[in-house]
Design an enzyme around this catalytic site. Sequence first.
Site, PDB file in Angstrom:
ATOM      1  N   GLY A 240      -0.608   7.206  -9.567  1.00 59.31           N
ATOM      2  CA  GLY A 240      -0.194   8.026  -8.440  1.00 59.31           C
ATOM      3  C   GLY A 240      -1.285   8.578  -7.556  1.00 59.31           C
ATOM      4  N   GLU A 274      -2.363   4.899 -15.545  1.00 57.87           N
ATOM      5  CA  GLU A 274      -1.754   3.724 -14.917  1.00 57.87           C
ATOM      6  C   GLU A 274      -2.024   3.678 -13.419  1.00 57.87           C
ATOM      7  OE1 GLU A 274       2.332   4.631 -15.739  1.00 57.87           O
ATOM      8  OE2 GLU A 274       2.217   4.027 -17.832  1.00 57.87           O
ATOM      9  N   PRO A 275      -3.293   3.678 -13.010  1.00 59.60           N
ATOM     10  CA  PRO A 275      -3.558   3.653 -11.564  1.00 59.60           C
ATOM     11  C   PRO A 275      -3.252   2.285 -10.961  1.00 59.60           C
ATOM     12  CG  PRO A 275      -5.603   3.389 -12.768  1.00 59.60           C
ATOM     13  CD  PRO A 275      -4.528   3.625 -13.801  1.00 59.60           C
ATOM     14  N   ARG A 277      -2.511   1.824  -6.794  1.00 60.76           N
ATOM     15  CA  ARG A 277      -2.968   1.891  -5.406  1.00 60.76           C
ATOM     16  C   ARG A 277      -4.446   2.252  -5.275  1.00 60.76           C
ATOM     17  NH1 ARG A 277       0.706   3.310  -1.306  1.00 60.76           N
ATOM     18  NH2 ARG A 277       2.047   4.111  -2.945  1.00 60.76           N
ATOM     19  N   ARG A 313       5.497  -1.798   4.131  1.00 61.73           N
ATOM     20  CA  ARG A 313       5.282  -0.349   4.035  1.00 61.73           C
ATOM     21  C   ARG A 313       5.597   0.419   5.315  1.00 61.73           C
ATOM     22  NH1 ARG A 313       1.172   1.942   3.134  1.00 61.73           N
ATOM     23  NH2 ARG A 313       2.014   3.500   1.758  1.00 61.73           N
ATOM     24  N   TYR A 317       8.402   3.015   4.536  1.00 67.49           N
ATOM     25  CA  TYR A 317       7.891   4.382   4.304  1.00 67.49           C
ATOM     26  C   TYR A 317       7.322   5.026   5.566  1.00 67.49           C
ATOM     27  CZ  TYR A 317       7.407   2.245  -0.418  1.00 67.49           C
ATOM     28  OH  TYR A 317       7.586   1.574  -1.593  1.00 67.49           O
ATOM     29  N   CYS A 345      13.721  -9.919  13.627  1.00 69.10           N
ATOM     30  CA  CYS A 345      14.770  -9.385  14.497  1.00 69.10           C
ATOM     31  C   CYS A 345      15.313  -8.061  13.987  1.00 69.10           C
ATOM     32  CB  CYS A 345      15.877 -10.422  14.631  1.00 69.10           C
ATOM     33  SG  CYS A 345      15.220 -11.961  15.259  1.00 69.10           S
ATOM     34  N   GLU A 346      14.431  -7.078  13.926  1.00 67.45           N
ATOM     35  CA  GLU A 346      14.801  -5.710  13.587  1.00 67.45           C
ATOM     36  C   GLU A 346      13.831  -4.795  14.320  1.00 67.45           C
ATOM     37  OE1 GLU A 346      15.809  -4.227   9.916  1.00 67.45           O
ATOM     38  OE2 GLU A 346      16.321  -6.150   8.996  1.00 67.45           O
TER      39      GLU A 346
HETATM   40  C1  PLP Z   1       4.174   2.707  -9.577  1.00 73.09           C
HETATM   41  C2  PLP Z   1       3.764   3.240 -10.889  1.00 73.09           C
HETATM   42  C3  PLP Z   1       2.416   3.445 -11.174  1.00 73.09           C
HETATM   43  C4  PLP Z   1       1.313   3.205 -10.177  1.00 73.09           C
HETATM   44  O1  PLP Z   1       1.358   4.081  -9.097  1.00 73.09           O
HETATM   45  P1  PLP Z   1       0.121   4.121  -8.074  1.00 73.09           P
HETATM   46  O2  PLP Z   1       0.546   5.119  -7.083  1.00 73.09           O
HETATM   47  O3  PLP Z   1       0.007   2.749  -7.497  1.00 73.09           O
HETATM   48  O4  PLP Z   1      -1.074   4.521  -8.834  1.00 73.09           O
HETATM   49  C5  PLP Z   1       2.073   3.889 -12.441  1.00 73.09           C
HETATM   50  N1  PLP Z   1       3.019   4.131 -13.369  1.00 73.09           N
HETATM   51  C6  PLP Z   1       4.331   3.945 -13.142  1.00 73.09           C
HETATM   52  C7  PLP Z   1       5.327   4.226 -14.217  1.00 73.09           C
HETATM   53  C8  PLP Z   1       4.753   3.499 -11.897  1.00 73.09           C
HETATM   54  O5  PLP Z   1       6.050   3.334 -11.659  1.00 73.09           O
END
Ligand code: PLP
Length: 434
Positions: A240, A274-275, A277, A313, A317, A345-346
């Site tokens: 995140g 769990e990085p 992005r 994106r 978003y 076409c949007e």
């Molecule tokens: C999407 C997701 C991530 C990665 O999020 P980033 O914003 O890309 O770091 C990590 N863990 C879980 C469970 C996710 O759904």
Amino acid sequence: MPDGFRYQGGELCAEGVRLAAVAADVGTPFYIYSAATIAARYRRFAAAFAPASPLICFAVKANSNLAVLRLLARLGAGADVVSEGELRRALAAGMPPERIVFSGVGKTRAELDAALAAGIRQINVESIPELRALAAAAEAIGRAAPVALRVNPDVDALTHVKIATGKRENKFGIDLDDAADAYRLAADLPGIAPVGLAVHIGSQLVDLAPFRRAFGRVAELILELRAGGLAVERLDIGGGLGIRYHAETPPAPEAYAALVRETFGALGLELACEPGRVLCGPAGLLVARVLYVKEGAGRRFVILDAAMNDLLRPALYDAWHDIVPVRLPAAGAVLSPADVVGPVCETGDTFAVARDLPPLAAEDLVALTNAGAYGAVMSSTYNSRLLVPEVLAAGDRFAVVRPRPSFEDLLKMDAVPEWIDDAVPLPRSARGTA
Ligand SMILES: *Cc1c(COP(=O)(O)O)cnc(C)c1O
């Protein structure tokens, strides 16, 4: 301009590779990633956590190209997968099963079976029904599934509503109030070996405060569980961490790591994160060609050959991506506003509105920055456009790591049943003419 991409001799390059040369070779549009940038970002992230050295499970959904995964595997990363397809990709890229975690709110029985068969590190379970389904799957093969319970800490991640996952009303995780009971159930269920907790409150977080709130609640829960005699050995803190697309000032990995250390350092946990992005977002560009410049009623439209199906994106978003010319404009070139759009076409197929851009003409190349995460993975063939190719640059070398399919490939994906001609009678006027 993110690291790894710079102008050399007036031309934008990915490391030592001229984008114009790739465009001539591969055609446009295409994604291009900088291997050195991914490596540098991974190393900085890992170093920020030293000496705790948590397991870094790259969130495969951010960029699932096998070449990218292979690169990350070589750097020591594991994987966070959310489907059997991603699990297969991670394994195919050489990620050891003991560094793979499986997240997601709706894993099928087939996916749970695949995860158990592969012997991955842990399955992050998000509900009681999933816990029971996993227990049944594990018992059927006489194993105990290593499980982390994903808790929902009811924290507003202060990010785009579609990528906030940590509020009670979101579909993710087990309510904090129910987590202790769920953990006790996990400990009692044959087939389940609870190893700890997981939390992930959203993506593109640009402030530490929501992390602080969520982590604080999780730390309290760990103490409560342990006080109740339950073993909590592992914690997966999710991903995140945000990046700078426009004017954001996301926390540095070092500040994020310091917060993790402050909150959990004394708890003797095996940490995983769990990085996605933050590791690969800035390491990619989407390169497109200008098809037309259309002067509308008081507006300039720059129409690209890339569209929302290639990079979703902005449409999904309202996301901002910098748009830069591949050939540096002449000194003193005047910027003027333009709407940058694709051919789909949007009206939502719009990359930028009233964006100040240098003069652009048909055939010019442009690059959309920060497209290395949630770019190619979200692409589709909408409007029967060919899936966008991916290129990896390293030093002065580049390779196509996902080729552009052919139109034959595209049409071959469908099948027309032989009885179709009988299914609908021909109109009267057409009968007897064949
Ligand atoms: C999407 C997701 C991530 C990665 O999020 P980033 O914003 O890309 O770091 C990590 N863990 C879980 C469970 C996710 O759904």
